[in-house]
Enzyme design. Structure first.
Site, PDB file in Angstrom:
ATOM      1  N   GLY A 241      -1.031  11.426  -0.877  1.00 13.04           N
ATOM      2  CA  GLY A 241       0.239  11.819  -0.286  1.00 13.04           C
ATOM      3  C   GLY A 241       0.179  11.708   1.227  1.00 13.04           C
ATOM      4  N   SER A 242       0.963  12.527   1.901  1.00  9.18           N
ATOM      5  CA  SER A 242       1.076  12.436   3.357  1.00  9.18           C
ATOM      6  C   SER A 242      -0.171  12.966   4.037  1.00  9.18           C
ATOM      7  CB  SER A 242       2.291  13.224   3.846  1.00  9.18           C
ATOM      8  OG  SER A 242       2.036  14.611   3.810  1.00  9.18           O
ATOM      9  N   GLU A 261      -6.324  10.362  -0.266  1.00  5.96           N
ATOM     10  CA  GLU A 261      -5.782   9.013  -0.087  1.00  5.96           C
ATOM     11  C   GLU A 261      -4.443   9.209   0.596  1.00  5.96           C
ATOM     12  OE1 GLU A 261      -4.172   6.028   0.429  1.00  5.96           O
ATOM     13  OE2 GLU A 261      -3.312   6.195  -1.578  1.00  5.96           O
ATOM     14  N   LEU A 262      -4.418   8.963   1.900  1.00  9.10           N
ATOM     15  CA  LEU A 262      -3.270   9.347   2.714  1.00  9.10           C
ATOM     16  C   LEU A 262      -2.497   8.116   3.172  1.00  9.10           C
ATOM     17  CD1 LEU A 262      -5.111  12.164   4.720  1.00  9.10           C
ATOM     18  CD2 LEU A 262      -3.892  12.328   2.528  1.00  9.10           C
ATOM     19  N   CYS A 299       1.535   2.988   0.938  1.00 10.38           N
ATOM     20  CA  CYS A 299       0.732   3.210   2.144  1.00 10.38           C
ATOM     21  C   CYS A 299       0.094   1.944   2.670  1.00 10.38           C
ATOM     22  CB  CYS A 299      -0.328   4.276   1.921  1.00 10.38           C
ATOM     23  SG  CYS A 299      -0.634   4.810   0.301  1.00 10.38           S
ATOM     24  N   GLU A 393       3.739   6.456  10.089  1.00  7.75           N
ATOM     25  CA  GLU A 393       3.914   5.627   8.897  1.00  7.75           C
ATOM     26  C   GLU A 393       5.399   5.567   8.571  1.00  7.75           C
ATOM     27  OE1 GLU A 393       2.113   5.259   4.399  1.00  7.75           O
ATOM     28  OE2 GLU A 393       2.347   7.265   5.261  1.00  7.75           O
TER      29      GLU A 393
END
Length: 493
Positions: A241-242, A261-262, A299, A393
């Site tokens: 996520g963020s 996992e950003l 992402c 992002e």
């Protein structure tokens, strides 16, 4: 929100369907149409799920590899059999075009197939002689991996099936219980996956379930997530996520094993040797596609194009042309390339960030408009360093073009970011390819293609604010487990 229109979809509590007193509606990001209704577990049911996961730790760890592999094979096979149904469900709840939803289902099929294969060969053990020194005479060390404990998997909305698969499949393969929290906007795909797991439990367990009460899928709202994060019975957290939420989670539980996992703001680098008409057509096509696939909500979607001055003008013209050719509209239409964002609020945020960039001097070469939850594929030039989009992002269909002189400036521009997930480098020069691999501060470098390429069996993850740990079935299994050594004494080696 509670609705009375239809019976809600059950959640999965310790491998069985269950319902709670409350429910919420899932609606389409495209037109707001109802997609389904989901039952919400109450606190007592969440407690039961966590207790079951903790209680199943030893039993699941002792489950034979062929049993766990059989469950994973079953899920892979059933996903393939129901692929069109599942793809349409993803499109309905997530809003991504049907062509991309079909691709997501295909990837999840592969994830479970890979996990079945890894379950069969994982943890075979590694022997090490210890008699290399006199004190180790007659001794042998055997190293195997064992589960750290039940996993709390927290999945995002943008790949509501495949990123759930990347939490669940490695856990089953490694013999580790898991409590999964899907994204509130897109829980239906995860709940359908639970249905397939329950099928496998019933089909492959003989007198009882194949996976002893070791998994749950709990669609709880985000404000109830901290309690799960803090629960000491869930010592491993796998979060996608963020970066803001991910770092908050990691900071709040410093003694847990947390994999993150950003986000990213992935760069596609086009170097001077990539200059033929064919080269630039390929680069522009891949950039245009993967800046906008999933509505830019990936992402590793292309956000920055860093082009050598020798090819910049020709590339920019082609990129704009190919971005304009992206077909936008109803995600259920077979021809649609770009659908809506996950919500109107998400599209309004992208609109605000583009406006900020333009106010500070950026030029819109195409796009720059919003309609409801849809934002037009957009290309910016002359993006100033103080614009929000220069460092954040985008998570929307927006890319910016940047002119540089030579690989030194190009690689420095890639690294001038707080993110470091993946980068793509378009070059034919093998030396530059290895140099990029050595110098770029990212988790993955893709040569000759966009940074958005991912094979589900490869290690995937980032550095800096893009996270820690790795997905990819075997690599997630390593994160869920730890090495334990057994020393055997008195052997005649």
């Amino acid at each position: 929100m509670t609705s009375t229109a239809a019976a809600p979809t059950a959640f999965w509590l310790a491998g069985r369907p269950a319902t709670g007193a409350d429910s919420f509606d899932v609606t389409s990001p495209w037109d707001g149409a109802p997609v389904g209704r989901v039952s919400v577990p109450d606190p007592g049911q969440v407690e039961e799920a966590v207790a079951a996961a903790a209680g199943a730790r030893r039993a699941l760890g002792a489950t034979p590899a062929h049993v766990r592999a059989g469950v994973l094979d079953h899920v892979s096979r059933r996903l393939a059999e129901r692929a069109e149904e599942v793809a349409r469900l993803i499109t309905a709840e997530n809003g991504k075009p049907l062509k991309w939803s079909r691709g997501e289902v295909g990837r999840a099929v592969s994830v479970f197939r890979w996990a079945a294969e890894e379950a069969r060969r994982f943890n075979g053990g590694q022997a090490q002689r210890l008699d290399t020194d006199p004190g180790g005479t007659g001794r042998l060390a055997l190293t195997r991996r064992f589960g750290r404990g039940p996993v709390l998997g927290i999945a995002p909305f943008n790949f509501p099936l495949n990123l759930v698969a990347h939490k669940v499949a490695p856990a089953i393969a490694a013999g580790v219980p898991i409590v999964l929290k899907p994204a509130p906007a897109t829980p239906l795909s995860a709940l359908l996956l639970g249905e397939l797991l329950a099928e496998a439990d019933a089909a492959g367990g003989g007198e009882g379930p194949a996976l002893p009460a070791s998994w749950s899928v709990l669609p709880v709202p985000n404000d109830r997530m901290p309690a799960l994060v803090q629960d000491p019975r869930l010592p491993v957290i796998s979060f996608t996520g963020s970066d803001t939420v991910g770092h908050q989670i990691a900071d709040s539980v410093p003694r847990k094993h947390v994999t993150l996992e950003l986000g990213g703001n992935a760069a596609a680098v086009v170097l001077a040797d990539y200059a033929s008409e064919q080269d630039l057509d390929w680069a522009a096509s891949r950039i245009a596609t993967f800046a906008n696939y999933q509505g830019g909500q990936s992402c590793i979607s292309v956000q920055r194009v860093i082009a050598d001055a020798a090819v910049y003008d020709a590339l920019a013209e082609k990129v704009v042309e190919k971005v304009r050719a992206q077909v936008t509209g109803d995600p259920r239409d077979e021809a649609t390339d770009v659908g809506p964002l996950i919500s109107r609020a998400a599209a309004e945020r992208v609109e605000e960030w583009v406006r900020d960039a333009v106010d500070k001097g950026a030029k819109v070469l195409t796009g720059g408009t919003r309609e409801g939850a849809a934002y037009a594929p957009t290309v910016l030039a002359d993006l100033p360093a103080d614009a929000i989009l220069a460092g954040a992002e985008a998570f929307g269909p927006v890319l910016s073009l940047h002119r540089v002189n030579g690989p030194d400036e190009a690689f420095a521009a890639v690294n001038d970011s707080r993110f470091g997930l993946q980068a793509g480098v378009f070059t034919h020069d093998l030396q530059l390819a290895f140099r990029a691999h050595r110098e770029l501060e990212v988790g993955g470098v893709v040569i000759g293609d966009a940074p958005s390429y991912r094979a589900d069996q490869m290690p995937y993850g980032g550095v800096k604010d893009s996270g820690s740990g790795r997905e990819g079935v075997k690599f997630a299994m390593d994160d869920y487990t730890y090495e334990r050594v057994l020393v055997l004494t008195g052997l005649d080696l």
